[in-house]
Design an enzyme around this catalytic site. Structure first.
Site, PDB file in Angstrom:
ATOM      1  N   CYS A  85     -11.102 -43.571  -9.252  1.00 54.66           N
ATOM      2  CA  CYS A  85     -12.430 -43.950  -9.756  1.00 54.66           C
ATOM      3  C   CYS A  85     -12.430 -45.322 -10.434  1.00 54.66           C
ATOM      4  CB  CYS A  85     -12.910 -42.946 -10.794  1.00 54.66           C
ATOM      5  SG  CYS A  85     -12.818 -41.233 -10.295  1.00 54.66           S
TER       6      CYS A  85
ATOM      7  N   ASP B 211     -23.915 -42.420  -4.476  1.00 54.81           N
ATOM      8  CA  ASP B 211     -22.849 -43.108  -5.199  1.00 54.81           C
ATOM      9  C   ASP B 211     -21.801 -43.491  -4.160  1.00 54.81           C
ATOM     10  OD1 ASP B 211     -24.094 -42.694  -7.605  1.00 54.81           O
ATOM     11  OD2 ASP B 211     -22.467 -41.532  -8.517  1.00 54.81           O
TER      12      ASP B 211
ATOM     13  N   ASP C   4     -13.729 -37.919  -4.275  1.00 54.10           N
ATOM     14  CA  ASP C   4     -12.333 -38.295  -4.517  1.00 54.10           C
ATOM     15  C   ASP C   4     -11.554 -37.398  -5.486  1.00 54.10           C
ATOM     16  OD1 ASP C   4     -13.742 -39.281  -6.675  1.00 54.10           O
ATOM     17  OD2 ASP C   4     -13.046 -41.343  -6.497  1.00 54.10           O
TER      18      ASP C   4
ATOM     19  N   HIS D 180     -18.933 -36.922  -6.064  1.00 53.49           N
ATOM     20  CA  HIS D 180     -17.823 -37.785  -5.647  1.00 53.49           C
ATOM     21  C   HIS D 180     -16.754 -37.010  -4.874  1.00 53.49           C
ATOM     22  CE1 HIS D 180     -19.167 -40.409  -9.230  1.00 53.49           C
ATOM     23  NE2 HIS D 180     -20.057 -40.355  -8.257  1.00 53.49           N
TER      24      HIS D 180
ATOM     25  N   ASP E 158     -17.674 -45.918  -8.139  1.00 60.04           N
ATOM     26  CA  ASP E 158     -18.964 -45.234  -8.014  1.00 60.04           C
ATOM     27  C   ASP E 158     -20.046 -46.167  -7.481  1.00 60.04           C
ATOM     28  OD1 ASP E 158     -17.464 -43.361  -9.305  1.00 60.04           O
ATOM     29  OD2 ASP E 158     -18.745 -43.197 -11.083  1.00 60.04           O
TER      30      ASP E 158
HETATM   31  O1  DAV Z   1     -14.053 -32.899 -10.106  1.00 59.81           O
HETATM   32  O2  DAV Z   1     -15.291 -33.594 -11.722  1.00 59.81           O
HETATM   33  C1  DAV Z   1     -14.796 -36.178 -10.470  1.00 59.81           C
HETATM   34  C2  DAV Z   1     -15.026 -37.404  -9.640  1.00 59.81           C
HETATM   35  C3  DAV Z   1     -15.200 -38.585 -10.492  1.00 59.81           C
HETATM   36  N1  DAV Z   1     -15.459 -39.762  -9.701  1.00 59.81           N
HETATM   37  C4  DAV Z   1     -14.822 -33.729 -10.590  1.00 59.81           C
HETATM   38  C5  DAV Z   1     -15.199 -34.931  -9.782  1.00 59.81           C
END
Ligand code: DAV
Length: 382
Positions: free
Chosen positions: A354, A199, A250, A248, A109
């Site tokens: 992550c 981020d 990913d 995010h 992040d």
């Molecule tokens: O689908 O909650 C999570 C990404 C965490 N870096 C989600 C995204």
């Protein structure tokens, strides 16, 4: 003279040689603040709760993170770990105060590696303002060990109330999921455009092209800043209308090797934005369904951490060990799958991708998208 440390990584799939794996120590559930409030779902048990996480959950998460680090080392990958600080401290700047920080389980992040540079992000959560300190010892070490390493920091955001839409999602009634999805489709998020905020985990690195998710944690001003900061790259804005809490990229859009990405079937990339992939012979396939109906307790993320994988090279991928459907799909797509137990660490900031940040992957800055088409550019094609 041989050089021990090389900072260099241009994408998420070339052979991984050196990586940072996060730690769960002292991690806190942060108190209420505009960006955090918008991320925690209305029906979450975490609403209104804050403070250090229970020790036994920290220990369980650390055991899995340590196991993951050992596994990577056994494959010849160098692993470094951050230095956790007491996250249970207030943060005060001339512009804001908040009563606790967050943690350092998800280096992805904060740290954006682009070539020989590691850039600390301009994060929109006040509780994450000082998170980069956990990585300072490593950055300082790399700076001394690699004469080409560029140790960089994005403009520190002010994060005054101007950076957030007032009462976003909190009008007369809490916003429903349908209303939320409408706002996401209209690209209206809790964060405003008064300053660059992003981020690092919203950036998907693909050689000369950076695909950046516009969502809760990253705004358009940040993309404009990135385009000026990385003048030799092409920065693309992407967004995924089906995601009620878009943070995010990913767990939404994940490259596995040159020419292949998996896309969350509930968060499909809009047609217009797919064109650049189609024109350059990239295939986008729907990711497999998650194996779980719910995320673990006190977790911020969705069940789609199932697709949050770490690619070790063009043929090998780490997938969370309980995600049977995702493992099966990876296998069908021709990847060797390494199952990694990590679910106990999810609540501390995410999944397998992550909890890592690239330091070194072999390979150079390739041009995977020689045909540029309108649809994602934040600036017109030249
Ligand atoms: O689908 O909650 C999570 C990404 C965490 N870096 C989600 C995204």
């Amino acid at each position: 003279m041989t050089q021990d440390t090389i900072v260099s990584s241009w994408n998420d799939f070339d052979p991984l040689r050196h990586v940072i794996v996060g730690r769960a120590d002292h991690c806190c559930v942060p108190p209420s603040e505009p960006a955090v409030d918008d991320k925690v779902p209305v029906d979450s048990k975490m609403k209104g709760m804050w403070g250090p996480r229970p020790l036994e959950t920290v220990e369980a998460a650390n055991e899995q993170l340590d196991g993951f680090a050992k596994l990577l080392e056994s494959r010849g990958i160098r692993v470094d770990r951050p230095t956790p600080i007491q996250w249970n401290q207030a943060v005060s700047t001339p512009d804001f105060r908040t009563f606790s920080m967050f943690g350092c389980m998800p280096p992805r992040d904060v740290l954006l590696t682009v070539g020989n540079e590691i850039l600390s992000a301009a994060m929109s959560f006040r509780c994450r303002y000082f998170e980069y300190l956990a990585y300072w010892p490593l950055m300082n070490q790399y700076f001394r060990e690699d004469p080409n390493f560029r140790w960089e920091q994005a403009p520190r955001p002010r994060l005054t109330d101007e950076s957030y839409r007032p009462n976003y999602g909190m009008g007369k009634h809490a916003m429903t999921i349908e209303e939320r999805l409408e706002k996401v489709a209209a690209k209206e998020f809790v964060t405003t455009e008064v300053e660059p905020m992003f981020d690092a985990a919203d950036v998907m690195r693909m050689g000369k092209d950076l695909f950046v998710q516009h969502g809760l944690t990253t705004n358009r001003t940040a993309m404009e800043w990135m385009q000026r900061h990385f003048p030799n790259h092409r920065v693309h804005a992407v967004n995924f209308p089906g995601d009620p809490y878009p943070i995010h990229i990913d767990a939404t859009f994940v490259p596995l090797r040159p020419g292949l990405c998996i896309n969350n079937p509930h968060r499909k990339m809009p047609e217009e934005q797919r064109k650049i992939f189609a024109k350059n012979d990239w295939e986008i396939v729907d990711a497999a369904m998650p194996a779980h109906d719910n995320p673990p307790p006190l977790c911020y993320s969705s069940t789609w951490l199932s697709m949050n994988c770490l690619v070790l090279d063009h043929k090998t991928v780490c997938v969370e060990a309980s995600e049977v459907h995702q493992m099966e799909q990876m296998d069908k797509l021709g990847m060797e799958v390494i199952p990694v137990p990590l679910r106990d660490a999810y609540a501390f900031g995410g999944g397998i991708h992550c909890c890592t940040a690239d330091v070194y992957r072999e390979g150079t800055c390739e041009d995977y998208f020689p045909v540029q088409v309108p649809g994602t550019q934040i600036r017109p094609v030249e």
